[in-house]
Scaffold this active site. Sequence first.
Site, PDB file in Angstrom:
ATOM      1  N   ARG A  43       0.836  -1.214   0.000  1.00 17.92           N
ATOM      2  CA  ARG A  43       0.000   0.000   0.000  1.00 17.92           C
ATOM      3  C   ARG A  43       0.868   1.259   0.000  1.00 17.92           C
ATOM      4  O   ARG A  43       0.453   2.316  -0.474  1.00 17.92           O
ATOM      5  CB  ARG A  43      -0.976  -0.003   1.193  1.00 17.92           C
ATOM      6  N   TYR A  60     -18.588  12.410 -16.098  1.00 14.96           N
ATOM      7  CA  TYR A  60     -18.892  10.979 -16.089  1.00 14.96           C
ATOM      8  C   TYR A  60     -19.822  10.637 -14.913  1.00 14.96           C
ATOM      9  O   TYR A  60     -19.646  11.164 -13.813  1.00 14.96           O
ATOM     10  CB  TYR A  60     -17.563  10.225 -16.008  1.00 14.96           C
ATOM     11  N   ASP A  74      -9.806  15.476 -16.106  1.00 13.57           N
ATOM     12  CA  ASP A  74     -10.014  14.055 -16.371  1.00 13.57           C
ATOM     13  C   ASP A  74      -9.724  13.844 -17.861  1.00 13.57           C
ATOM     14  O   ASP A  74     -10.482  14.280 -18.721  1.00 13.57           O
ATOM     15  CB  ASP A  74     -11.455  13.665 -16.021  1.00 13.57           C
ATOM     16  N   LYS A 104      -9.692   2.186 -19.275  1.00 12.81           N
ATOM     17  CA  LYS A 104     -10.168   2.525 -20.606  1.00 12.81           C
ATOM     18  C   LYS A 104      -9.028   2.434 -21.644  1.00 12.81           C
ATOM     19  O   LYS A 104      -8.406   1.401 -21.745  1.00 12.81           O
ATOM     20  CB  LYS A 104     -10.822   3.908 -20.575  1.00 12.81           C
TER      21      LYS A 104
HETATM   22  C1  LIG Z   1     -14.654   5.198 -16.499  1.00 11.98           C
HETATM   23  C2  LIG Z   1     -14.399   6.608 -16.189  1.00 11.98           C
HETATM   24  C3  LIG Z   1     -14.083   7.008 -14.884  1.00 11.98           C
HETATM   25  C4  LIG Z   1     -14.086   6.085 -13.707  1.00 11.98           C
HETATM   26  O1  LIG Z   1     -13.160   5.071 -13.836  1.00 11.98           O
HETATM   27  P1  LIG Z   1     -13.286   3.613 -13.180  1.00 11.98           P
HETATM   28  O2  LIG Z   1     -12.039   2.945 -13.584  1.00 11.98           O
HETATM   29  O3  LIG Z   1     -14.539   2.994 -13.733  1.00 11.98           O
HETATM   30  O4  LIG Z   1     -13.403   3.820 -11.703  1.00 11.98           O
HETATM   31  C5  LIG Z   1     -13.799   8.348 -14.674  1.00 11.98           C
HETATM   32  N1  LIG Z   1     -13.838   9.237 -15.680  1.00 11.98           N
HETATM   33  C6  LIG Z   1     -14.166   8.889 -16.938  1.00 11.98           C
HETATM   34  C7  LIG Z   1     -14.203   9.929 -18.009  1.00 11.98           C
HETATM   35  C8  LIG Z   1     -14.460   7.567 -17.243  1.00 11.98           C
HETATM   36  O5  LIG Z   1     -14.801   7.230 -18.490  1.00 11.98           O
END
Ligand SMILES: *Cc1c(COP(=O)(O)O)cnc(C)c1O
Length: 396
Positions: free
Chosen positions: A60, A114, A185, A210
């Site tokens: 951690r 999101y 983001d 992603k």
């Molecule tokens: C999927 C996503 C998140 C969150 O990510 P997780 O890995 O599902 O927790 C945050 N911001 C955007 C733009 C996303 O597409």
Amino acid sequence: MRNPRLAIDTRCAHAGSDVEGTANRPFQVPIAQSSLFRLGTSAEAEEIFSGVSQGFAYTRFGNPTVDRFAECIADLEGGSDALVTSSGNAAMLCAVTAALANRSGPLVTHPGIYGGSFELLRLLTETYGLAVNTVNPRDPARWHEALQNAGAVLIETPSNPQMRLIDIAETVRHARRTKAPVIVDNTVATPFNQRPFEWEADWVIHSTSKYLNGHSDLIGGAVVKRLPLTDHDRLVHKNLGGTVNAIDAWLGMRGLRTFALRMRQHNLNGEAIAAWLAGRPEVQVVHYPGLGSDGQRGIKERQMRHPGSLLSFELKGGEQAAIRFIDRLRLIVHAVSLGGMESLATRPAGSSHRGMPEEARRAASISGGLIRLSVGIESLDDLLEDLSSALCASSE
Ligand SMILES: *Cc1c(COP(=O)(O)O)cnc(C)c1O
């Protein structure tokens, strides 16, 4: 491999490999799947815990495989340092908590972030009283005023799923008045298509679930900082506890090796499909940064190298036609998430953005008929054939 003289394709191809390059060492970074590390003598333990030496004690706090993954992401974004987390949501909690340290004023954000981010912020407000000020950047006077009174700022550009763009440089300029840190983001754009640090953003966050991983086989996140991380930033990360395990960090690095190559194909397919959809009689509107729709061409030209492969659209037949369309797809998978090699389609109002109250969904223009398409790297002809037959079925 941190060498800014090398092109992104080269740095990706070697992501996480043994930088020292000595003989008899594995070329790929080993998977240190261990919760603990030997501390050695008491004197050696003292050096690790006091920070004099860079040793490891407990996963951690730090882990060689996980830390290597963080270095790769910091490199791709052009940041000083990064921390990786067990999900994109954990990355957002970490960045927001670190950015708001010693700040007064609310977290300023906008409609259309999101769905999971929206739910997290709402939870923090309800539980801990986090002050969140949600303002629409399409009302520039109110947006600029909010930025100038912010404790910290969180923007998502392009936003998922409406694909709205926010001018990063302008956001930073207004937030600078009170030195409010700006968090971007960058999950949808990715560092291949957009680098927020070039516009002096302070933090970049990612869901590595992603495009960065790209294989749809892990959940992870990253927090990248333009300036070096402070001890307090590291304290936040360590204590919030969103630790990623070594296997997922290793898989993420494996994903990064093809990241640049994948993004080239994603961009080509995304542009072609957005243009094709925009020309179809069944389609009411397509939201995609590359189409210059929504009057956002200027922002796209300024801050994005390529428009990416996420898009959304509405059919003239509305929600019922959207449901028929999705049920008729054969190759494109009906599933949430985005950024994998395979093409995916969803109706956000019924899936990823379900947790949003009707009113917030309306503010973010997420109608029941909105379809989000994450365009993969398959053959364009195969994708168009699938889209074509589903569109024909949608208007029956
Ligand atoms: C999927 C996503 C998140 C969150 O990510 P997780 O890995 O599902 O927790 C945050 N911001 C955007 C733009 C996303 O597409």
